[in-house]
Design an enzyme around this catalytic site. Structure first.
Site, mmCIF file in Angstrom:
data_model
loop_
_atom_site.group_PDB
_atom_site.id
_atom_site.type_symbol
_atom_site.label_atom_id
_atom_site.label_comp_id
_atom_site.label_asym_id
_atom_site.label_seq_id
_atom_site.Cartn_x
_atom_site.Cartn_y
_atom_site.Cartn_z
ATOM 1 N N SER A 1 4.077 2.934 -11.202
ATOM 2 C CA SER A 1 5.751 3.135 -11.075
ATOM 3 C C SER A 1 6.266 3.132 -12.238
ATOM 4 O O SER A 1 5.795 2.252 -13.183
ATOM 5 C CB SER A 1 6.251 2.509 -9.906
ATOM 6 O OG SER A 1 5.807 2.800 -8.778
ATOM 7 N N SER B 1 2.800 6.741 -8.231
ATOM 8 C CA SER B 1 3.794 6.154 -9.206
ATOM 9 C C SER B 1 5.302 6.386 -8.555
ATOM 10 O O SER B 1 5.488 7.654 -8.485
ATOM 11 C CB SER B 1 3.791 6.658 -10.451
ATOM 12 O OG SER B 1 4.490 6.081 -11.370
ATOM 13 N N ASP C 1 8.665 6.782 -9.654
ATOM 14 C CA ASP C 1 9.319 7.137 -10.920
ATOM 15 C C ASP C 1 10.978 7.526 -10.571
ATOM 16 O O ASP C 1 11.258 8.912 -10.647
ATOM 17 C CB ASP C 1 8.539 8.502 -11.690
ATOM 18 C CG ASP C 1 6.901 8.350 -11.740
ATOM 19 O OD1 ASP C 1 6.658 6.970 -11.936
ATOM 20 O OD2 ASP C 1 6.320 9.247 -11.914
#
Length: 393
Positions: free
Chosen positions: A264, A302, A304
């Site tokens: 992330s 991830s 984001d």
């Protein structure tokens, strides 16, 4: 390439070269500190927690984590709104308070960034801090922004080592000035492109109407796969002879490796240019372009998440409980940059995001965490040789 500066734009407070001093910085002119704190009023504080070594014992460690605190208008300006907007590239993450920002186009409380399993502690700590420092504000309702990235490769993530008091300490320690980067605050246990990552920051000056506006970026870099890493347009990740145990080791309870690109990234963009909430969201939407310059394709593993805000148009809150009658109320007035002049801020955002990622990588040394897990620091000299820049010390 921009000539490397001698001051904090190119060197950390401890004298360590940043990406700019190494000749790796993208285009654009930075502010004096090359940090989000170049934006007037913005304050940043850290609480870094590092202790123990050896096998993981949940609740005992090893500990490799922390908290970062960001005040858009400084500690004394808590409760006074900033125009704000959001963007999500991939939603495998958490940022509390986002629904209210999306509703109003404003934010008025401090921002904390920490470990995935510490969001609750940071939320509680922020409310505790506001109740102590701004009790009148705490009598209504509080929806602070608490964001996270995952540090479970190095850290005892289920051990509840981040307490509300740690969030309070980060908030109490917030200040203006140049910032340390890498393994500090919430970035302590984070990894980026298969190397040690963490906290990074950068800024850009944008001329407009005879004055300079500032765009500042702060990010917690914990994303990207080794083979993706690009610096100054060159795919160096595939050329560096450094072990990559995060993606190659058998460490995740039977999983052969961590999914490439997992982890992330949280990015906060600040500016003193007068913008609306919609325009702030437009800046947040440009963050992925800066990340992409460093190579990421945006993994599904991830989270984001990006927040942008403008400190212009300082005024009291208009989202709290109203007082008096409607006939006594006043209209809220503000100014904003014309939409057809905003591209320079978009470009500044992209440039500062790219440089902030590089700063996080350059600042972070090799770290050994739980169960002997190793996250290797970026080999600055080797990268410099590949880029033909000499690499630095």
């Amino acid at each position: 390439m921009t000539a490397p500066p001698a001051g904090p734009a190119g060197f950390s407070p401890t004298g360590r070269p940043r990406a700019r001093a190494l000749g790796w910085a993208p285009e654009g002119v930075p502010g004096p500190w090359n940090a989000i704190t170049d934006v007037p009023g913005v304050e940043v504080g850290y609480r870094t927690l590092v202790s123990g070594s050896g096998p993981l014992v949940v609740g005992e460690g090893p500990v490799r984590t922390g908290v970062t605190a960001i005040f858009p208008r400084g500690r004394d300006g808590t409760g006074r709104p900033v125009a704000a907007g959001l963007h999500t590239l991939n939603g495998n993450g958490e940022m509390t308070g986002a629904a209210w920002i999306g509703e109003t186009g404003q934010a008025a409380l401090p921002i904390t960034i920490s470990s995935t399993h510490a969001v609750g502690a940071c939320h509680t700590g922020t409310i505790r801090w506001i109740n102590r420092r701004h009790p009148a504000l705490a009598r209504e309702w509080l929806l602070p922004v608490c964001a996270e990235t995952w540090d479970g490769y190095l850290h005892d993530i289920n051990g509840e080592h981040v307490s509300p008091d740690d969030a309070v300490a980060a908030l109490d320690g917030a200040a203006r000035g140049p910032l340390e980067e890498g393994s500090v605050g919430g970035g302590t246990g984070m990894n980026c492109y298969g190397f040690k990552g963490g906290s990074g920051t950068a800024s850009r000056l944008v001329p407009f109407g005879g004055a300079d506006y500032t765009v500042g970026v702060f990010l917690q870099a914990n994303f990207g796969s080794r083979h993706e890493l690009v610096i100054r347009g060159r795919n160096v990740g595939t050329l560096l002879d450094v072990p990559n145990p995060m993606e190659e080791g058998d460490w995740a309870h039977g999983a052969a490796s961590a999914p490439g690109g997992a982890g992330s990234v949280i990015v906060v963009v600040a500016t003193d240019a007068p913008l609306t909430g919609h325009q702030c969201a437009a800046l947040a939407r440009r963050v992925p372009l800066g990340l992409a310059r460093t190579g990421t394709s945006g993994s599904v593993f991830s989270g984001d998440l990006f927040l942008a805000f403008s400190v212009a148009n300082d005024r009291p809150s208009d989202t709290g409980f109203p007082t008096g009658s409607p006939s006594e109320a006043e209209l809220v007035a503000s100014v904003a940059l014309p939409w057809n002049r905003i591209d320079a801020l978009h470009a500044a955002t992209v440039q500062a995001v790219e440089e902030a990622v590089l700063n996080a990588l350059v600042a972070a040394d090799t770290m050994v965490g739980r169960d002997g897990h190793v996250s290797y620091g970026l080999p600055v000299g080797e990268v410099g040789a590949l880029l033909g820049s000499g690499g630095g010390a």
